[in-house]
Structures are given as C-alpha cells and as structure tokens.
Design an enzyme around this catalytic site. Structure first.
Site, PDB file in Angstrom:
ATOM      1  N   HIS A  38       0.836  -1.150   0.038  1.00  0.00           N
ATOM      2  CA  HIS A  38      -0.038  -0.134   0.110  1.00  0.00           C
ATOM      3  C   HIS A  38       0.725   1.265   0.134  1.00  0.00           C
ATOM      4  CE1 HIS A  38      -2.998   2.856   1.296  1.00  0.00           C
ATOM      5  NE2 HIS A  38      -3.982   2.039   1.616  1.00  0.00           N
ATOM      6  N   GLU A  57      -0.975   1.415  -5.374  1.00  0.00           N
ATOM      7  CA  GLU A  57      -0.824   0.166  -4.721  1.00  0.00           C
ATOM      8  C   GLU A  57      -0.815  -1.098  -5.522  1.00  0.00           C
ATOM      9  OE1 GLU A  57      -3.695   2.419  -2.026  1.00  0.00           O
ATOM     10  OE2 GLU A  57      -4.096   0.302  -1.448  1.00  0.00           O
TER      11      GLU A  57
HETATM   12  O1  TA6 Z   1      -6.209   1.773  -0.461  1.00  0.00           O
HETATM   13  C1  TA6 Z   1      -7.224   2.504  -0.211  1.00  0.00           C
HETATM   14  C2  TA6 Z   1      -7.809   2.245   1.278  1.00  0.00           C
HETATM   15  O2  TA6 Z   1      -8.541   1.225   1.176  1.00  0.00           O
HETATM   16  C3  TA6 Z   1      -8.843   3.545   1.380  1.00  0.00           C
HETATM   17  O3  TA6 Z   1     -10.313   3.039   1.229  1.00  0.00           O
HETATM   18  C4  TA6 Z   1      -8.343   4.009   2.757  1.00  0.00           C
HETATM   19  O4  TA6 Z   1      -9.227   2.991   3.680  1.00  0.00           O
HETATM   20  C5  TA6 Z   1      -6.967   3.790   2.772  1.00  0.00           C
HETATM   21  O5  TA6 Z   1      -6.912   2.337   2.054  1.00  0.00           O
HETATM   22  C6  TA6 Z   1      -6.244   3.673   4.012  1.00  0.00           C
HETATM   23  O6  TA6 Z   1      -6.796   2.765   4.710  1.00  0.00           O
HETATM   24  P1  TA6 Z   1      -6.235   2.877   6.234  1.00  0.00           P
HETATM   25  O7  TA6 Z   1      -6.556   1.411   6.788  1.00  0.00           O
HETATM   26  O8  TA6 Z   1      -4.559   2.760   6.271  1.00  0.00           O
HETATM   27  O9  TA6 Z   1      -6.563   4.250   7.039  1.00  0.00           O
END
Ligand code: TA6
Length: 285
Positions: free
Chosen positions: A154, A256
């Site tokens: 991510h 990601e």
């Molecule tokens: O990758 C995007 C996502 O799934 C968004 O929907 C948002 O939730 C982000 O990840 C961050 O997630 P986190 O749990 O790290 O705050």
C-alpha cells in the site's frame, strides 16, 4: 545496516548503501523511507503518523495481508489485515553489488490464529535498497486446507502537488470506484488525474504505472499482482484521520500493487505466491 530504536522506540533497520538508503521498521516490516543515493526521498510519511504497536504507520509501504480493507467476517478486525500491525523478524541482511538486501519473516502466532484468518502461514519479504527499490512478498499456505488471501503493498509516494499529478498506465482499464460505493466504472482513455477524493480498485491489470508530478516520474512495475489501487483521500477524508496532517494530503498519492477483490489468491496446502514491485525514479520529461 544498523538495527536501532526508531520513532516511538520501535526497532528500525537503517540502511545506508552505496546506491540508496532506507529505513524499515520491524513493526509490519514497514518500509518507512527510501531515497536513491544523491536523490530526494520517494516515499511519503505523515508528520502525524503514530509509531506504536498495534497501530499502522501512516505512510511508507504498509503490507496489507491477509485481507484488504475491512474484514468481511469480523468488523473488529484490523483494517488491511494483521501483517502491518505485527512485528516481523529480520532474518537477513546482505550487500549485493551496490544494493543492500533485507529479508523479513512473519509466521502464524497465537494472535494470528485467534484472528479472523486463523490459518498457519509463512510470509517472506525481501527489500532490495538501491538506485531502485525492489520489494518481494512470498506467502505460503502452511494449513492442510486451501486458503484465500488478499495482499497489497500500500505504497505512499511523495509528490509535489496532487492537483498537478497524473498516474499513467491504467488507461482503458475498468475499475471499482470506492468513493461511489464500489461502482463498476468503465476505463478512461486519459491518465488518472485528481480533482477530489479518489479511491479506485483496478482489477485484472499487470500494467506498469507511472506517477508524474511535473518534477519527476516514479515508475511502479510489478509481477504476481493483478490489481492496482489508486488513492488520495482529499481534504475531508484526510481531516477525518487523526494521523493525517490537515494539509499533507496534497503531497501524497497511493499507488498500490496488490491482489484484492476479484484477484484474491487461493493457495492450496503448501502452495506459495510471490508478488513483486519495483520503483524507479527519473526526472520529468
Ligand atoms: O487503499 C485505499 C484504502 O483502502 C482507502 O479506502 C483507505 O481506507 C486507505 O486504504 C487507508 O486505509 P487505512 O486503514 O490505512 O487508513
């Protein structure tokens, strides 16, 4: 290579190699920073990030495993799986030419076996620090039954200004628009540009993507990954996150490399899957 206490006292591996430098927390085997030798930092880290056990670091490269997003079966389970909030072991550090290769391992534990995904498993993560940053995640099913996993690197990239940033490589690829309730959306002939909260899951794509903020280009190549997610929270969503500084959202974009949703991986007993990503920085045209 030095192992020392990092921010919050969490153990951190600091790499100062001939071709690049990086910092990786054992907490989540979380790459917190990387810069090619003589180059500017490539990854974004929130000034408001926490560095505490059980909490995800806000920036760098969180490893999402064995599920992505909220857990479908257990609303109390940590978002994006337990791997990023669990301490990994550093099992190797080696110089290979001008690069430094770090190897981390995570296996099942009483905590993971009590989670929403209670299966025996082994994960190996190698981080190759050099003029590029190369990541390799291999997960192995150590259970006697087949298992299904989602996984994501991510990655948060530092950019000059999201308003002047594009992500190329996904032209024509349909996506789920998570801002609009995971609505299936036809692909666009244009690179992704950003004018509001953007949260897109592109499935069935092995494409290289290129982030261009007008000053530099960051190419994200991948193998063993059929999904790509593009995310910027924009002003309101960022303000709603305690670990996201109020004005920082303009300086980051997540691209990601993953296997999520329709691209989740099913592993037979004993089977492994390897996913890689490599980041290469060049000046903008
Ligand atoms: O990758 C995007 C996502 O799934 C968004 O929907 C948002 O939730 C982000 O990840 C961050 O997630 P986190 O749990 O790290 O705050």
């Amino acid at each position: 290579v030095h192992l020392a206490p990092g921010v919050g006292g969490l153990p951190i591996v600091r790499v100062t190699g001939r071709a690049g430098s990086a910092e990786v927390y054992l907490h989540g085997a979380h790459v917190a920073s990387w810069a090619p030798a003589g180059g500017a930092p490539v990854l974004w880290m929130s000034a408001g990030s926490r560095f505490t056990p059980g909490t995800a670091i806000r920036g760098g490269i969180p490893i999402c495993f064995p599920w992505f997003g909220p857990n479908a079966a257990d609303a109390t389970a940590p978002a994006h799986g337990f791997a990023r909030v669990t301490e990994w072991q550093l099992s190797g550090a080696a110089e290979v030419g001008d690069d430094v290769v770090l190897t981390f391992h995570l296996t099942d534990s009483p905590a993971t076996r009590a989670s929403a995904w209670p299966h025996p498993f082994e994960a190996r993560y190698t981080v190759t620090v050099g003029a590029t940053l190369r990541l390799e995640l291999t997960v192995t099913n150590r259970d006697t039954v087949a298992v299904t996993v989602e996984e994501a690197l991510h990655s948060y990239f530092a950019i000059d200004d999201i308003h002047r940033t594009t992500v190329a490589g996904l032209e024509g690829v349909p996506f789920l628009d998570k801002v609009a309730g995971a609505t299936p959306t036809p692909g666009s002939p244009e690179p992704v540009s950003f004018t509001a909260e953007t949260d897109r899951v592109y499935s069935g794509t092995t494409a290289t993507t290129t982030i261009d903020d007008g000053a530099r280009r960051i190419a994200v190549t991948k193998t063993g990954s059929d999904s790509t997610v593009v995310w910027n929270p924009w002003i309101d969503k960022a303000a709603a996150m305690a670990d996201f500084g109020s004005q920082e959202w303009t300086g980051m974009v997540c691209v990601e490399t993953c296997n999520v949703g329709a691209d989740a991986i099913t592993l037979d007993p004993g089977a492994s899957h390897t996913m890689t990503a490599e980041f290469t920085v060049t000046p903008a045209a």
